[in-house]
Enzyme design. Structure first.
Site, PDB file in Angstrom:
ATOM      1  CG  HIS A  25      -7.687 -39.053   6.368  1.00  0.00           C
ATOM      2  ND1 HIS A  25      -7.101 -40.043   7.121  1.00  0.00           N
ATOM      3  CD2 HIS A  25      -8.089 -38.094   7.233  1.00  0.00           C
ATOM      4  CE1 HIS A  25      -7.140 -39.693   8.392  1.00  0.00           C
ATOM      5  NE2 HIS A  25      -7.720 -38.529   8.492  1.00  0.00           N
ATOM      6  CE  LYS A  58     -10.441 -26.433   8.254  1.00  0.00           C
ATOM      7  NZ  LYS A  58      -9.074 -26.761   8.517  1.00  0.00           N
ATOM      8  CB  CYS A  92      -3.587 -42.041   9.213  1.00  0.00           C
ATOM      9  SG  CYS A  92      -5.101 -42.640   8.506  1.00  0.00           S
ATOM     10  CB  CYS A 109      -2.365 -41.876   5.248  1.00  0.00           C
ATOM     11  SG  CYS A 109      -3.789 -40.754   5.466  1.00  0.00           S
ATOM     12  CG  HIS A 121     -12.142 -31.703  17.606  1.00  0.00           C
ATOM     13  ND1 HIS A 121     -12.080 -30.715  16.653  1.00  0.00           N
ATOM     14  CD2 HIS A 121     -11.293 -32.672  17.197  1.00  0.00           C
ATOM     15  CE1 HIS A 121     -11.237 -31.076  15.704  1.00  0.00           C
ATOM     16  NE2 HIS A 121     -10.741 -32.261  16.002  1.00  0.00           N
ATOM     17  CE  LYS A 138     -15.468 -38.345   7.174  1.00  0.00           C
ATOM     18  NZ  LYS A 138     -14.282 -37.694   6.899  1.00  0.00           N
ATOM     19  CG  HIS A 140     -14.788 -30.201  14.146  1.00  0.00           C
ATOM     20  ND1 HIS A 140     -15.176 -31.358  14.771  1.00  0.00           N
ATOM     21  CD2 HIS A 140     -13.730 -30.552  13.355  1.00  0.00           C
ATOM     22  CE1 HIS A 140     -14.415 -32.363  14.367  1.00  0.00           C
ATOM     23  NE2 HIS A 140     -13.514 -31.898  13.512  1.00  0.00           N
ATOM     24  CB  CYS A 151      -6.199 -43.118   3.418  1.00  0.00           C
ATOM     25  SG  CYS A 151      -6.826 -43.026   5.106  1.00  0.00           S
TER      26      CYS A 151
HETATM   27  N1  MSP Z   1      -4.163 -36.486  17.431  1.00  0.00           N
HETATM   28  C1  MSP Z   1      -4.869 -37.672  17.151  1.00  0.00           C
HETATM   29  C2  MSP Z   1      -5.201 -38.427  18.428  1.00  0.00           C
HETATM   30  C3  MSP Z   1      -4.014 -38.773  19.273  1.00  0.00           C
HETATM   31  S1  MSP Z   1      -4.505 -39.519  20.763  1.00  0.00           S
HETATM   32  C4  MSP Z   1      -3.083 -40.001  21.467  1.00  0.00           C
HETATM   33  C5  MSP Z   1      -6.174 -37.330  16.432  1.00  0.00           C
HETATM   34  N2  MSP Z   1      -6.588 -36.072  16.488  1.00  0.00           N
HETATM   35  S2  MSP Z   1      -7.935 -35.511  15.807  1.00  0.00           S
HETATM   36  O1  MSP Z   1      -7.994 -34.113  16.089  1.00  0.00           O
HETATM   37  O2  MSP Z   1      -7.992 -35.904  14.436  1.00  0.00           O
HETATM   38  O3  MSP Z   1      -9.120 -36.248  16.525  1.00  0.00           O
HETATM   39  C6  MSP Z   1      -9.238 -36.142  17.936  1.00  0.00           C
HETATM   40  C7  MSP Z   1     -10.453 -36.897  18.437  1.00  0.00           C
HETATM   41  O4  MSP Z   1     -11.615 -36.279  17.896  1.00  0.00           O
HETATM   42  C8  MSP Z   1     -10.448 -38.354  17.957  1.00  0.00           C
HETATM   43  O5  MSP Z   1     -10.869 -39.214  18.984  1.00  0.00           O
HETATM   44  C9  MSP Z   1     -11.460 -38.347  16.815  1.00  0.00           C
HETATM   45  O6  MSP Z   1     -12.125 -39.566  16.668  1.00  0.00           O
HETATM   46  C10 MSP Z   1     -12.418 -37.272  17.318  1.00  0.00           C
HETATM   47  N3  MSP Z   1     -13.193 -36.704  16.213  1.00  0.00           N
HETATM   48  C11 MSP Z   1     -12.761 -35.946  15.183  1.00  0.00           C
HETATM   49  N4  MSP Z   1     -13.813 -35.693  14.350  1.00  0.00           N
HETATM   50  C12 MSP Z   1     -14.927 -36.281  14.837  1.00  0.00           C
HETATM   51  C13 MSP Z   1     -16.290 -36.257  14.526  1.00  0.00           C
HETATM   52  N5  MSP Z   1     -16.766 -35.686  13.448  1.00  0.00           N
HETATM   53  N6  MSP Z   1     -17.144 -36.848  15.402  1.00  0.00           N
HETATM   54  C14 MSP Z   1     -16.719 -37.379  16.595  1.00  0.00           C
HETATM   55  N7  MSP Z   1     -15.450 -37.414  16.918  1.00  0.00           N
HETATM   56  C15 MSP Z   1     -14.506 -37.111  15.955  1.00  0.00           C
HETATM   57  O7  MSP Z   1      -6.786 -38.254  15.905  1.00  0.00           O
END
Ligand code: MSP
Length: 518
Positions: free
Chosen positions: A147, A301, A129, A126, A21, A298, A18, A144
């Site tokens: 989440h 889904k 996390c 969790c 990411h 925020k 999304h 948590c």
């Molecule tokens: N897999 C772990 C990270 C392991 S690093 C060794 C994880 N994955 S995640 O898919 O949940 O998140 C990946 C990255 O995307 C994280 O840095 C997280 O902060 C970022 N984001 C996920 N949703 C986000 C937003 N809504 N806004 C900005 N970044 C966010 O955590």
């Protein structure tokens, strides 16, 4: 600077990417591209995190194997990053066999060293996390805090990593390296968490979680996600406890590791401890970004407001991702939360990229063609305050990037564009021409075109296609390093014909009532 190594967090593949990411990957790509303009040896790593209970559960729900789920979604991440022009050197998947092998080797190495030990454990887990939480971590309602779900009570025999052994060293490191955590306002929080830290579980019983890498010496256990996940930053370069690869020796430690604020504890405490246990140097900086919300809410889904980057490009029929890249990269002040809204997106990219920057190039080139047939005469090339100010902006933008302040870098570039627009308005080249002051008019236009060469270089990390298109019309070599930039980019001779003047960015004008939800 002799090398630059930048990494992103690796994304969980239990869903499609999304724009949250995408924000992180674009931010990282912009920083990476900027540093390629200053240094020849740059390496950019990104990838996906494929093990753990979340993926196991999602796969089961969809009636497919975890590997099938990973394959399907890992491709989606890669496709999206390709669409967004995220120009990484390596995309790691934690199911890559060489990664799995080295994370097993690291585990065994730490076990042998005595930094990992086995213990009976009862705790609150969790799933969001992928971590055990202590009572202190929870909200008043026992949830948590990230989440907002109740952690599961888990009782297992697990392996533990002696995090407490490294507690003081980490605190010292953080206190002595002021710029380690960027922005620094997050440091106090980390030091507080560190004060209460306990040893952490680094394995799960296979009977409870099966989707993971086996502990080599104890196949009833799998390596629990964070050791597996965090080690990607070194395994991707070919780290090996016995014989690290030349790539590893060249690039480790990382110059900057880009992560979201939700995973700071893992990167500012667990990761340094792991590196210390492996006798490896720590990364120079952690860039901790905030979260992207949609229309100030925020993304989730359940709210049905999750937007994929792909859907935005499709909605606006954008052939190139430049506008979206520019918008995202400048969406939030360094380290703070930012917001995406359709209205704001349209307004900002139309104003900055089409009206200010695109029009500046277009109208200046058009005047050059109208008044001088597209020719630059040698007497047009003179020093001007505008070009001095452009060269000052190069230094300012470099300084912004040294502080990883990408939003400010963007703002400073647009400020320069505005200055150049004002310079034209104030100088009135059309009046100069009417009054027979041709040379003066030619000088004004040439100064602006010279400045536009600098602007194309500066905007390149944000908008690589637009920048290349600008440079092409200016006959400017955009591959030169920022430190080599000077005045005199526009040479005397024929520059351009009318038919070769093309808008670099077309305004987004259509109304998109329906947002595409992924
Ligand atoms: N897999 C772990 C990270 C392991 S690093 C060794 C994880 N994955 S995640 O898919 O949940 O998140 C990946 C990255 O995307 C994280 O840095 C997280 O902060 C970022 N984001 C996920 N949703 C986000 C937003 N809504 N806004 C900005 N970044 C966010 O955590």
């Amino acid at each position: 600077m002799d090398k630059f190594y930048i990494t992103t967090a690796i994304d969980y593949v239990n869903g499609a990417p999304h724009i949250g990411h995408a924000y992180e990957k674009i931010l990282t790509d912009v920083i990476f591209r900027h540093f390629t303009q200053r240094c020849d040896n740059c390496f950019f790593l990104t990838g996906v995190d494929e093990h753990g209970i979340k993926i196991q559960k999602t796969a089961a729900k969809n009636g497919i194997t975890p590997q099938e789920l990973c394959d399907k979604n890992a491709s989606k991440f890669r496709e999206n990053w390709k669409l967004l022009n995220v120009d990484y050197n390596k995309f790691i998947r934690t199911t890559d066999k060489d990664h799995e092998k080295i994370s097993q080797q690291i585990f065994e190495y730490l076990l042998k060293k005595g930094d990992i030990y086995k213990n009976q454990y009862k705790g609150l887990y969790c799933n969001g996390c992928e971590a055990f939480l202590s009572e202190k971590d929870l909200t008043e309602d026992g949830l948590c805090p990230i989440h907002q779900c109740k952690p599961e009570e888990v009782s297992e025999e697990n392996y533990f990593f002696k995090l407490t052994k490294y507690k003081e060293r980490i605190a010292e490191y953080i206190k002595n390296h002021e710029g380690f955590i960027v922005p620094s306002f997050r440091t106090a929080d980390v030091l507080n968490q560190l004060a209460n830290i306990e040893d952490i579980s680094v394995s799960r019983a296979k009977s409870n979680v099966s989707w993971g890498v086996d502990v080599l010496s104890d196949p009833d256990q799998i390596i629990y996600v964070w050791i597996d996940a965090l080690s990607n930053y070194i395994t991707a370069l070919g780290y090996d406890t016995e014989n690290p690869s030349p790539l590893f020796r060249e690039y480790w430690p990382a110059s900057v590791q880009v992560i979201g604020k939700d995973i700071l504890k893992f990167h500012a405490i667990y990761w340094p401890a792991l590196l210390m246990a492996l006798d490896l140097p720590l990364p120079e900086h952690l860039l901790v970004h905030g979260w992207i919300t949609i229309d100030e809410a925020k993304m989730s889904k359940s709210l049905g407001n999750v937007i994929s980057p792909e859907s935005i490009l499709n909605n606006y029929e954008l052939k190139e991702p430049d506008a979206f890249r520019y918008y995202m990269a400048t969406a939030a002040p360094c380290g703070k939360d930012g917001n995406y809204s359709d209205e704001d997106f349209k307004e900002k990219v139309n104003a900055h990229l089409a009206n200010s920057m695109g029009n500046l190039l277009n109208r200046t080139l058009s005047m050059l063609v109208k008044y001088f047939n597209g020719d630059i005469k040698s007497e047009f090339i003179v020093e001007s305050d505008l070009i001095s100010s452009a060269l000052e902006t190069v230094k300012i933008v470099e300084n912004d990037f040294d502080n990883y302040d990408v939003q400010n870098a963007g703002l400073h570039i647009i400020e320069l564009v505005d200055k150049a627009n004002k310079y034209i308005t104030d100088s009135e080249p059309w009046t100069l021409m009417k009054n027979g002051e041709d040379v003066k008019c030619g000088q004004v236009l040439t100064s602006v075109l010279d400045t536009l060469c600098i602007i194309s270089s500066l905007i390149y990390p944000f908008c690589p296609n637009i920048a290349k298109n600008m440079a092409k019309q200016l006959l400017f070599d955009i591959t030169q390093k920022l430190d080599d930039l000077s005045a005199g980019n526009i040479k005397s001779g024929h520059l351009i014909d009318k038919e070769n003047i093309v808008p670099v960015f077309l305004r987004i004008d259509s109304e998109f009532a329906q947002k595409t939800k992924s």
